[in-house]
Design a protein around this motif. Structure first.
Motif, mmCIF file in Angstrom:
data_model
loop_
_atom_site.group_PDB
_atom_site.id
_atom_site.type_symbol
_atom_site.label_atom_id
_atom_site.label_comp_id
_atom_site.label_asym_id
_atom_site.label_seq_id
_atom_site.Cartn_x
_atom_site.Cartn_y
_atom_site.Cartn_z
ATOM 1 N N GLU A 72 -2.344 2.804 -13.702
ATOM 2 C CA GLU A 72 -3.714 2.463 -13.636
ATOM 3 C C GLU A 72 -4.123 1.051 -13.477
ATOM 4 O OE1 GLU A 72 -6.441 4.802 -15.645
ATOM 5 O OE2 GLU A 72 -5.067 6.363 -15.725
ATOM 6 N N ALA A 73 -3.399 0.686 -13.122
ATOM 7 C CA ALA A 73 -2.638 -1.167 -11.947
ATOM 8 C C ALA A 73 -3.169 -1.565 -10.977
ATOM 9 C CB ALA A 73 -1.891 -1.818 -13.277
ATOM 10 N N PRO A 74 -4.685 -1.306 -10.525
ATOM 11 C CA PRO A 74 -4.863 -1.350 -8.969
ATOM 12 C C PRO A 74 -4.253 -2.821 -8.713
ATOM 13 C CG PRO A 74 -7.378 -1.080 -10.051
ATOM 14 C CD PRO A 74 -5.551 -0.855 -10.906
ATOM 15 N N TYR A 75 -4.369 -4.256 -9.341
ATOM 16 C CA TYR A 75 -4.224 -4.951 -8.954
ATOM 17 C C TYR A 75 -2.490 -4.841 -8.509
ATOM 18 C CZ TYR A 75 -2.467 -10.361 -9.127
ATOM 19 O OH TYR A 75 -2.558 -11.915 -8.652
ATOM 20 N N GLU A 76 -1.717 -4.310 -9.193
ATOM 21 C CA GLU A 76 0.282 -4.129 -8.650
ATOM 22 C C GLU A 76 0.182 -3.214 -8.380
ATOM 23 O OE1 GLU A 76 3.325 -5.177 -9.728
ATOM 24 O OE2 GLU A 76 1.748 -6.539 -10.986
ATOM 25 N N VAL A 77 -0.293 -2.136 -7.946
ATOM 26 C CA VAL A 77 -0.421 -1.507 -6.687
ATOM 27 C C VAL A 77 -0.574 -1.680 -5.215
ATOM 28 C CG1 VAL A 77 -1.232 1.192 -5.639
ATOM 29 C CG2 VAL A 77 -1.243 0.680 -7.997
ATOM 30 N N ILE A 78 -1.434 -2.400 -5.375
ATOM 31 C CA ILE A 78 -1.712 -3.787 -4.127
ATOM 32 C C ILE A 78 -0.920 -4.379 -3.549
ATOM 33 C CG2 ILE A 78 -3.807 -4.965 -2.981
ATOM 34 C CD1 ILE A 78 -6.062 -2.956 -4.397
ATOM 35 N N ALA A 79 -0.579 -5.557 -4.339
ATOM 36 C CA ALA A 79 0.431 -6.487 -4.471
ATOM 37 C C ALA A 79 1.941 -5.766 -4.595
ATOM 38 C CB ALA A 79 0.768 -6.738 -6.045
ATOM 39 N N HIS A 80 2.457 -3.966 -4.769
ATOM 40 C CA HIS A 80 3.625 -4.129 -3.904
ATOM 41 C C HIS A 80 3.824 -2.739 -3.257
ATOM 42 C CE1 HIS A 80 6.103 -5.707 -6.923
ATOM 43 N NE2 HIS A 80 5.298 -5.903 -7.468
ATOM 44 N N LYS A 81 2.886 -2.378 -2.400
ATOM 45 C CA LYS A 81 2.360 -1.878 -1.314
ATOM 46 C C LYS A 81 2.311 -2.413 -0.224
ATOM 47 C CE LYS A 81 -0.687 2.391 -2.221
ATOM 48 N NZ LYS A 81 -1.605 3.069 -1.782
ATOM 49 N N ARG A 82 2.007 -4.191 -1.047
ATOM 50 C CA ARG A 82 2.400 -5.280 0.759
ATOM 51 C C ARG A 82 3.779 -6.307 0.443
ATOM 52 N NH1 ARG A 82 3.430 -10.011 -0.044
ATOM 53 N NH2 ARG A 82 1.921 -9.821 -2.507
ATOM 54 N N ILE A 83 4.529 -5.773 -0.785
ATOM 55 C CA ILE A 83 5.494 -5.901 -0.944
ATOM 56 C C ILE A 83 6.809 -4.593 -0.131
ATOM 57 C CG2 ILE A 83 7.214 -6.570 -2.484
ATOM 58 C CD1 ILE A 83 4.956 -7.541 -3.652
ATOM 59 N N GLY A 84 6.288 -3.578 -0.563
ATOM 60 C CA GLY A 84 6.766 -3.392 -0.297
ATOM 61 C C GLY A 84 7.129 -2.576 1.248
ATOM 62 N N LYS A 85 6.175 -3.244 2.321
ATOM 63 C CA LYS A 85 6.065 -2.425 3.362
ATOM 64 C C LYS A 85 7.421 -3.622 4.133
ATOM 65 C CE LYS A 85 2.280 -2.134 6.192
ATOM 66 N NZ LYS A 85 0.892 -2.293 6.631
ATOM 67 N N ASN A 86 7.362 -4.634 3.231
ATOM 68 C CA ASN A 86 7.806 -6.550 3.894
ATOM 69 C C ASN A 86 9.633 -5.952 3.564
ATOM 70 O OD1 ASN A 86 5.429 -7.768 4.647
ATOM 71 N ND2 ASN A 86 5.931 -8.525 2.555
#
Length: 175
Positions: A72-86
């Motif tokens: 339940e860490a939104p900051y982490e989720v947002i960051a790694h969804k972006r990194i994952g797309k890359n």
């Protein structure tokens, strides 16, 4: 709002300021730099997890993002969804991570890695069946890297939530 003030980078060493600048002065790193020695070592290990080793980067990012969801860490989720797309994670996969078991967009290896991730986070270690399933898909080095990635991002997620690190615009988030 963060529970304590972010570290004042103007009072930091040159090395700390350099690392902060390379990481766009992201809030997580600004908070972590209160402890310069730990901050440097955290960044070294995080860099190794994200840019070295044999684990498929898509599998890694799916596992890291799933870890953030479970913690339940939104900051982490947002960051790694972006990194994952890359690195090749599709929008469909990112969207399906909350309920990955019902999704059809993951490979067998990705599904085994996500089950492994779920059990590490929820049960503290994978069951024998889940361990055997992922061990059959990954070389020992990649398996070790997967577990260390999940463990590192459990720690990171808990850090973010403990200090209530403020979210930043998606274009600025690094984690």
């Amino acid at each position: 709002m963060a529970r304590i003030d972010y570290a004042d980078s103007s009072k930091a060493s040159e090395r700390t300021r350099d690392i902060l600048a390379k990481n766009r002065n992201a809030n997580i790193f600004r908070m972590m730099s209160h402890s310069p020695d730990y901050f440097v070592q955290y960044c070294r290990l995080g860099g190794a997890i994200r840019s070295r080793g044999e684990l498929d980067p898509i599998v890694r990012e799916l596992a890291i993002t799933r870890t953030g969801i479970l913690c339940e860490a939104p900051y982490e989720v947002i960051a790694h969804k972006r990194i994952g797309k890359n690195v090749g994670v599709t929008d469909e996969q990112n969207e399906a991570l909350a309920n990955w078991q019902a999704a059809k967009c993951f490979t067998e290896t990705q599904r085994a890695a996500l089950a492994f991730t779920d059990e590490i986070v929820k049960l503290n270690k994978p069951t024998d069946a889940t361990f055997k399933a992922i061990a059959a898909k990954l070389a020992p080095g990649a398996l070790v890297e997967l577990q260390l990635s999940v463990g590192f991002y459990i720690m990171t997620s808990k850090f973010l939530e403990t200090f209530e690190i403020d979210l930043q615009p998606v274009t600025e988030v690094v984690g």
